[in-house]
Design a protein around this motif. Structure first.
Motif: not given
Length: 324
Positions: A275, A278-279, A301, A304
């Motif tokens: 997460g 992806m952030l 994200y 997550e």
């Protein structure tokens, strides 16, 4: 030089199998490191004409440098897990990078084979429908190496943890004292589980065809790969929440502690580390308005990542209290 009992014990337990796993983990890093270092040096091996990787050379060089350090850490971890001095390393110096490695490698180890199965049964790939990014062989080499790294490093970590901390996961779930699964762990487990609902719903929407929060370009590129990866993300959320709740509230009393503990470790690290990754990727600057990330995507994200961190804190609380 004085030899400690721990050093002697580790030497006795290191057999050719562990040495072979160490060699596999290190060798599996070579293709990825070789590609990244060559790209930093200006090579275009594996990069087709028109690739987005050629648009932001300075930014890509910085990103590649970071990923070289990250994959280089796998080599250090492989040595640490198989050398006598590894037992003297402070626990957090080992578990934090192993948490990150588990969280980044586990989704690839599950997702990439699923993608290949999907394509074999007539599914479509992102690479087929998007602008050229990398040659197909690069994905096979890189992700194949990641899977080998995950298998070898994961096995070494389990063997190491069994030697050093095996007493922490002995027994059944019901054998855990109420003081070990205290108020902090239960509250953190509940908070993380409730927060997990938000990214679970978002990934569920994307897995079933919704384009909410997706950029125009990303929505146009949805393929079998995309849907399988979104389903995988839901799976990791379920694994993390289930494992932590089983431990926190001592559900399924006859279940061995090691099973929900493994679920909690892998699932929470996948949420937190992936997460966060992806952030970071969603916040990377891009001059094309059609590629920019929406606020809702970024919040997904963030949710997550925070979910993974909360559930990890719950697991850490359990291990710390039981160790004490």
């Amino acid at each position: 030089m004085t030899t400690t009992p721990a050093d002697t014990g580790l030497r006795q337990r290191i057999h050719p199998g562990r040495a072979a796993l160490r060699a596999v983990a290190i060798a599996a890093c070579v293709p990825y490191l070789g590609l990244k270092i060559s790209w930093i040096a200006g090579s275009r091996v594996g990069i087709p004409d028109g690739s987005a990787l050629l648009d932001h050379r300075v930014l890509m060089a910085l990103a590649n440098s970071v990923t070289v350090l990250m994959d280089g850490a796998v080599v250090v971890l492989a040595m640490l897990l198989t050398r006598p001095w590894g037992l003297r390393v402070r626990a957090w110096l080992l578990t934090v990078p192993m948490w990150g490695a588990t969280g980044l490698l586990a989704p690839i180890m599950v997702g990439f084979p699923l993608q290949q199965i999907g394509v074999a049964f007539g599914g479509t790939r992102t690479q087929d429908s998007a602008e050229p990014f990398l040659h197909d062989w690069v994905f096979a080499v890189v992700y194949g190496g990641f899977i080998l790294q995950g298998l070898a490093l994961g096995t070494l970590f389990v063997l190491y943890a069994k030697d050093r901390w095996g007493h922490l996961w002995r027994g059944k779930v019901w054998d855990l004292p109420t003081g070990v699964t205290g108020a902090f762990m239960r509250r953190t487990a509940v908070a993380g589980s409730l927060l997990a609902l938000f990214p679970a719903v978002m990934h569920g929407l994307w897995a079933t065809g919704s384009t909410v929060a997706l950029s125009a370009e990303r929505a146009a590129q949805r393929t079998t790969d995309f849907y399988l990866l979104e389903a995988t993300r839901i799976g990791f959320i379920g694994v993390a929440v289930t494992g932590v709740l089983l431990l926190a509230f001592r559900l399924r009393p006859t279940l061995s502690v090691r099973s929900p503990l493994a679920m909690a470790w892998v699932g929470s690290s996948a949420l937190g580390a992936w997460g966060g990754w992806m952030l970071l990727a969603s916040l990377m600057p891009d001059g094309d308005e059609g590629k920019s990330s929406s606020a809702l995507l970024v919040l997904t994200y963030i949710g997550e990542m925070i979910t993974g961190l909360l559930l990890t804190c719950a697991v850490a609380s359990l291990l710390r209290r039981r160790g004490a």
